[in-house]
Design a protein around this motif. Structure first.
Motif, PDB file in Angstrom:
ATOM      1  N   ASP A 186       0.836  -1.207   0.000  1.00  0.00           N
ATOM      2  CA  ASP A 186       0.000   0.000   0.000  1.00  0.00           C
ATOM      3  C   ASP A 186       0.870   1.256   0.000  1.00  0.00           C
TER       4      ASP A 186
ATOM      5  N   GLN B 233       2.394   1.759  -3.408  1.00  0.00           N
ATOM      6  CA  GLN B 233       1.394   2.276  -4.343  1.00  0.00           C
ATOM      7  C   GLN B 233       1.241   3.782  -4.174  1.00  0.00           C
TER       8      GLN B 233
ATOM      9  N   GLU C 215       1.979   6.665  -6.948  1.00  0.00           N
ATOM     10  CA  GLU C 215       0.939   7.638  -7.299  1.00  0.00           C
ATOM     11  C   GLU C 215       1.473   9.060  -7.144  1.00  0.00           C
TER      12      GLU C 215
ATOM     13  N   ILE D 206       1.900   0.421 -10.983  1.00  0.00           N
ATOM     14  CA  ILE D 206       1.410   0.099  -9.639  1.00  0.00           C
ATOM     15  C   ILE D 206       1.099  -1.390  -9.518  1.00  0.00           C
TER      16      ILE D 206
ATOM     17  N   ARG E 138       3.006  -3.778  -6.895  1.00  0.00           N
ATOM     18  CA  ARG E 138       2.253  -4.451  -5.825  1.00  0.00           C
ATOM     19  C   ARG E 138       2.435  -5.967  -5.914  1.00  0.00           C
TER      20      ARG E 138
END
Length: 278
Positions: free
Chosen positions: A69, A72, A76, A106, A110
């Motif tokens: 998370d 990510q 971003e 992403i 991940r």
């Protein structure tokens, strides 16, 4: 009169024996029920141990989900920083296109982190097998043993009692031995789980470091590329209206001096372009 008393005495004795037999039978039923409850509690205890083990294993790997998370969010933020730069001009757009391909998407980022999570598969095979063995013993051996006691000694209360206590005694001994085996196997499983958790963390940390390094290096390269436009000029250099020329003879390196090429400069000029003539 004596005959009447004799009959009464026999009836009293028979009633006493029947009462004792009933009480003894009820006591044995309670004895069996109490032990069965203990067996059920033991099975639940071991089942809870297995469930807690699985829950703790998964909990210790949740940090990897948090890392995914966090990565990510970092990607971003990088995208939010680079996307507007593309719109500035063609030079900036080219700089971003030249280097941004090294930043993973992403989804790829991940997946590379989440895949580090090792499975619990196979870790609990030994303790689960021991648990199943004990559970089957209670369901089959104890149940069949008690049924056999009742079948062999339907009226002989003493023999029935001895038979039942032997079945229960054997079950209690088996419980202790099997429980010790269960916890020995569970301890071994903990060691295996610790190794897998450690391996998962090392893998995820490696992925996070690698991706973070790529993002930071890419941003530095793009910033450096854009900065070079200010130093070296861009693709869309504006034409300077003020021009001056010098000859090769004037800039002959063998001469110590040259004519001042800036005589034509005025205060309102913001640029001066030199051209070399042969």
């Amino acid at each position: 009169m004596q005959s009447f008393l004799g009959v009464a005495l026999v009836l009293a004795l028979l009633s006493l024996v029947a009462s004792q037999a009933t009480n003894s039978s009820q006591s044995m039923d309670l004895y069996i029920l109490q032990n069965q409850r203990q067996y059920d509690a033991k099975i639940k205890q071991l089942a809870d141990e297995l469930a807690n083990f699985k829950q703790l294993f998964q909990k210790q790997l949740t940090a990897i989900d948090v890392q995914a998370d966090s990565m990510q969010l970092k990607l971003e933020q990088a995208s939010a920083h680079l996307d507007p730069i593309i719109l500035i001009d063609s030079w900036s757009k080219q700089c971003v296109q030249n280097y941004s391909a090294t930043i993973p998407t992403i989804t790829v980022a991940r997946d590379s982190i989440i895949k580090c999570k090792e499975s619990i598969s196979g870790i609990l095979n030994a303790p689960e097998s021991t648990y199943n063995t004990l559970n089957n013993y209670y369901k089959n051996n104890v149940k069949n043993g008690l049924a056999q006691c009742l079948k062999l000694h339907p009226t002989a209360q003493l023999n029935y009692t001895l038979c039942v206590t032997k079945v229960i005694g054997d079950a209690n001994k088996y419980t202790i031995t099997t429980q010790n085996t269960f916890y020995t196997n569970l301890k071994s499983s903990e060691c295996t789980a610790d190794n897998r958790i450690r391996s998962s963390w090392l893998c995820s940390f490696g992925q996070v470091y690698s991706i973070t390094t790529k993002v930071e290096q890419t941003q530095q390269l793009i910033d450096s590329c854009i900065s070079n436009k200010l130093i070296c000029g861009g693709f869309e250099r504006q034409e300077c209206p003020n021009k001056s020329s010098v000859t090769l003879a004037q800039i002959d390196p063998r001469n110590d001096t040259i004519l001042n090429p800036f005589k034509s400069v005025t205060n309102d000029m913001n640029c001066l372009e030199f051209r070399i003539r042969r």
